[in-house]
Design a protein around this motif. Structure first.
Motif, PDB file in Angstrom:
ATOM      1  N   GLY A 131      58.963  55.225  17.453  1.00  0.00           N
ATOM      2  CA  GLY A 131      57.859  55.094  16.507  1.00  0.00           C
ATOM      3  C   GLY A 131      56.926  53.938  16.766  1.00  0.00           C
ATOM      4  N   VAL A 132      56.976  53.368  17.980  1.00  0.00           N
ATOM      5  CA  VAL A 132      56.027  52.305  18.334  1.00  0.00           C
ATOM      6  C   VAL A 132      55.019  52.891  19.323  1.00  0.00           C
ATOM      7  CG1 VAL A 132      55.720  50.027  19.372  1.00  0.00           C
ATOM      8  CG2 VAL A 132      57.760  50.499  17.994  1.00  0.00           C
ATOM      9  N   GLU A 133      53.782  53.011  18.903  1.00  0.00           N
ATOM     10  CA  GLU A 133      52.766  53.595  19.780  1.00  0.00           C
ATOM     11  C   GLU A 133      52.200  52.552  20.725  1.00  0.00           C
ATOM     12  OE1 GLU A 133      49.820  55.576  17.471  1.00  0.00           O
ATOM     13  OE2 GLU A 133      51.208  57.178  16.879  1.00  0.00           O
ATOM     14  N   SER A 134      51.658  53.045  21.862  1.00  0.00           N
ATOM     15  CA  SER A 134      51.099  52.100  22.823  1.00  0.00           C
ATOM     16  C   SER A 134      49.788  52.600  23.390  1.00  0.00           C
ATOM     17  CB  SER A 134      52.103  51.854  23.954  1.00  0.00           C
ATOM     18  OG  SER A 134      52.423  53.064  24.579  1.00  0.00           O
ATOM     19  N   THR A 135      48.934  51.661  23.773  1.00  0.00           N
ATOM     20  CA  THR A 135      47.684  51.962  24.458  1.00  0.00           C
ATOM     21  C   THR A 135      47.652  51.116  25.715  1.00  0.00           C
ATOM     22  OG1 THR A 135      46.607  52.233  22.306  1.00  0.00           O
ATOM     23  CG2 THR A 135      45.161  52.032  24.229  1.00  0.00           C
ATOM     24  N   LEU A 136      47.353  51.749  26.866  1.00  0.00           N
ATOM     25  CA  LEU A 136      47.264  51.012  28.120  1.00  0.00           C
ATOM     26  C   LEU A 136      45.792  50.803  28.467  1.00  0.00           C
ATOM     27  CD1 LEU A 136      50.058  52.721  30.256  1.00  0.00           C
ATOM     28  CD2 LEU A 136      50.234  50.889  28.579  1.00  0.00           C
ATOM     29  N   VAL A 137      45.454  49.597  28.884  1.00  0.00           N
ATOM     30  CA  VAL A 137      44.050  49.271  29.190  1.00  0.00           C
ATOM     31  C   VAL A 137      43.944  48.627  30.577  1.00  0.00           C
ATOM     32  CG1 VAL A 137      43.474  48.902  26.755  1.00  0.00           C
ATOM     33  CG2 VAL A 137      44.210  46.953  28.147  1.00  0.00           C
ATOM     34  N   ASP A 138      42.723  48.573  31.088  1.00  0.00           N
ATOM     35  CA  ASP A 138      42.447  47.808  32.304  1.00  0.00           C
ATOM     36  C   ASP A 138      42.519  46.336  31.890  1.00  0.00           C
ATOM     37  OD1 ASP A 138      41.264  46.296  34.323  1.00  0.00           O
ATOM     38  OD2 ASP A 138      39.819  47.852  34.846  1.00  0.00           O
ATOM     39  N   GLY A 139      43.536  45.626  32.373  1.00  0.00           N
ATOM     40  CA  GLY A 139      43.794  44.261  31.916  1.00  0.00           C
ATOM     41  C   GLY A 139      42.680  43.279  32.219  1.00  0.00           C
ATOM     42  N   ARG A 140      41.783  43.631  33.163  1.00  0.00           N
ATOM     43  CA  ARG A 140      40.685  42.727  33.537  1.00  0.00           C
ATOM     44  C   ARG A 140      39.522  42.826  32.569  1.00  0.00           C
ATOM     45  NH1 ARG A 140      40.103  45.523  39.263  1.00  0.00           N
ATOM     46  NH2 ARG A 140      40.273  47.241  37.791  1.00  0.00           N
ATOM     47  N   ASP A 141      39.533  43.894  31.730  1.00  0.00           N
ATOM     48  CA  ASP A 141      38.369  44.228  30.912  1.00  0.00           C
ATOM     49  C   ASP A 141      38.609  43.805  29.455  1.00  0.00           C
ATOM     50  OD1 ASP A 141      36.302  45.411  29.563  1.00  0.00           O
ATOM     51  OD2 ASP A 141      36.638  47.438  30.350  1.00  0.00           O
ATOM     52  N   LEU A 142      38.032  42.671  29.061  1.00  0.00           N
ATOM     53  CA  LEU A 142      38.256  42.148  27.707  1.00  0.00           C
ATOM     54  C   LEU A 142      37.795  43.112  26.627  1.00  0.00           C
ATOM     55  CD1 LEU A 142      37.421  38.358  27.523  1.00  0.00           C
ATOM     56  CD2 LEU A 142      39.545  39.542  26.921  1.00  0.00           C
ATOM     57  N   ALA A 143      36.669  43.819  26.904  1.00  0.00           N
ATOM     58  CA  ALA A 143      36.158  44.773  25.916  1.00  0.00           C
ATOM     59  C   ALA A 143      37.163  45.900  25.709  1.00  0.00           C
ATOM     60  CB  ALA A 143      34.813  45.327  26.384  1.00  0.00           C
ATOM     61  N   ALA A 144      37.864  46.287  26.766  1.00  0.00           N
ATOM     62  CA  ALA A 144      38.864  47.350  26.651  1.00  0.00           C
ATOM     63  C   ALA A 144      40.047  46.884  25.791  1.00  0.00           C
ATOM     64  CB  ALA A 144      39.352  47.764  28.035  1.00  0.00           C
ATOM     65  N   TRP A 145      40.474  45.623  25.976  1.00  0.00           N
ATOM     66  CA  TRP A 145      41.544  45.074  25.108  1.00  0.00           C
ATOM     67  C   TRP A 145      41.085  45.143  23.651  1.00  0.00           C
ATOM     68  CZ3 TRP A 145      46.440  43.594  26.384  1.00  0.00           C
ATOM     69  CH2 TRP A 145      46.716  43.240  27.715  1.00  0.00           C
ATOM     70  N   ARG A 146      39.838  44.700  23.435  1.00  0.00           N
ATOM     71  CA  ARG A 146      39.316  44.623  22.064  1.00  0.00           C
ATOM     72  C   ARG A 146      39.255  46.015  21.427  1.00  0.00           C
ATOM     73  NH1 ARG A 146      34.972  41.564  23.326  1.00  0.00           N
ATOM     74  NH2 ARG A 146      36.141  39.614  23.401  1.00  0.00           N
TER      75      ARG A 146
END
Ligand SMILES: *Cc1c(COP(=O)(O)O)cnc(C)c1O
Length: 398
Positions: A131-146
């Motif tokens: 029950g813990v969901e996850s999202t993977l992002v391009d770690g270099r891209d701050l806007a993607a983290w946000r």
């Protein structure tokens, strides 16, 4: 047992690595003792009762704690500048326990997608089952983290530099994002080692290691470590470790403890060798691309120089000719061993697409930039000119 003389907190880093956490028995041994014992005995029933109540100091059972393990934990915590540390059986035990200690059903995790294969399994496959969901992002891209943040985001996870593309995550920026969201930042600091990068100083909350890599650094033992605040370790992490049992063996802890004494010498030499070789490989015939965090051609070199003390011991190359070209390169090496480990005294070479990252689909590999011509070098302690000669032969110059 007696603790170290002097004030360990005032020692400079090199001294902490050699002497931190040392506890001598009444025999006065020079080298730390190996307490290969699963349990401990008590003088009387009252002492046993007090120990279990937590009213008297002392060891109870090696799943909870052990003197050799405690010496390793204290030495690493002192060097990292963390309030507390717990050893684990492997790096993956450290990653899993760290995430389990701060997450529950209904929470959400954001992670940099360029991560160790088993970390990807834990975050993208295992945690969702609970029950813990996850999202993977391009770690270099701050806007993607946000963009990936949700009201229920409780953990951010990243490896920097990443394996094998050596992408850099901006620790200070991502830590700020975590703090603002009431989430905690967990950093897998294996590639940088505690010598080159201190994520806690940039605002990370928890640092995890595979001690199997540079900390042992001689290919002998599996081990791991989790570092953070004393309160986190005591209240949230320790119950998970005590009751689920991913304990570090006292024997492995003793090997890792003695390895810390030479960590600075080894990692410094490995980084010197790697920086020299990376510079020499640039522009060579047959090598299309050289990735190394401190090369001026690295797309994030300024950030790498800001948060790391040196470029690390890993170099990634793109060899001409795809898989056939890469295999020819691997098979012609005489000094470098073909192995998927890293951080070893012996220089090692890996073909990620067919080994460490084989489980990914071709599309997933393409997204991470892991082409069939990609080769990862883990630079060891041999003479840099012997390593250079070997690479020259492999690449077809000699
Ligand atoms: C090797 C590694 C791990 C896993 O460590 P083990 O000790 O093999 O369990 C986790 N993260 C990174 C970045 C690694 O290189």
């Amino acid at each position: 047992m007696t603790q170290d003389k002097g004030n360990a907190a005032q020692w400079r880093p090199a001294t902490r690595l050699v002497r931190g956490g040392t506890r001598r028995s009444h025999f006065g041994e020079t080298s730390e003792a190996l307490y290969l014992s699963s349990g401990f005995v008590y003088e009387n029933a009252e002492t046993a009762e007090a120990r279990f109540l937590g009213e008297s100091d002392g060891f109870v059972y090696s799943r909870f704690g052990n003197p050799s393990v405690a010496m390793f934990e204290q030495r690493l915590a002192l060097f990292e500048g963390a309030e507390a540390c717990r050893g684990t059986a492997s790096g993956m035990a450290a990653v899993t326990a760290a995430l389990l200690s701060i997450l529950k059903a209904g929470d959400h995790v954001v992670a940099a997608r360029a991560m160790f294969g088993s970390c990807n399994y834990v975050i993208a496959v295992l945690l969702p089952r609970f029950g813990v969901e996850s999202t993977l992002v391009d770690g270099r891209d701050l806007a993607a983290w946000r963009r990936a943040m949700r009201p229920n985001t409780r953990a951010l996870f990243a490896e920097t530099p990443s394996n094998p593309m050596l992408e850099i995550v901006d620790l200070r920026a991502v830590a700020t994002l975590a703090r603002e969201a009431g989430a905690r930042l967990v950093i897998d600091n294996v590639f940088a080692t505690p010598l080159l990068q201190r994520p806690l100083e940039f605002g990370a909350d928890i640092v995890v290691y595979s001690a199997t890599k540079h900390i042992d650094g001689q290919g002998r033992c599996l081990g791991g470590a989790i570092l953070g605040s004393a309160q986190y370790v005591m209240d949230e992490l320790t119950p998970i470790l005590r009751n689920t049992g991913p304990s570090l063996s006292p024997f492995n802890a003793w090997v890792l403890l003695k390895s810390l004494e030479t960590l600075e010498l080894r990692v410094t030499r490995m980084c010197d060798n790697a920086a020299t070789l990376a510079g020499r490989l640039v522009g060579r015939r047959g090598i299309e691309r050289v990735l190394y965090p401190f090369l001026d051609s690295h797309s994030q070199v300024a950030l790498a120089r800001r948060q790391m003390g040196a470029g690390g011991s890993i170099i990634t190359l793109e060899i001409e000719g795809g898989k056939a070209g890469a295999f020819r390169f691997l098979n012609r090496l005489r000094l470098f061993d073909i192995s998927n480990n890293l951080g070893d005294a012996k220089s090692l070479v890996t073909h990620p697409a067919t080994t460490t990252h084989q489980r990914l689909t071709p599309a997933e590999r393409a997204e991470l930039g892991i082409t069939d011509g990609l080769v990862r070098l883990s630079i060891g302690l041999e003479d840099v000119d012997d390593l250079g000669d070997d690479l020259n032969v492999a690449q077809g110059d000699a």
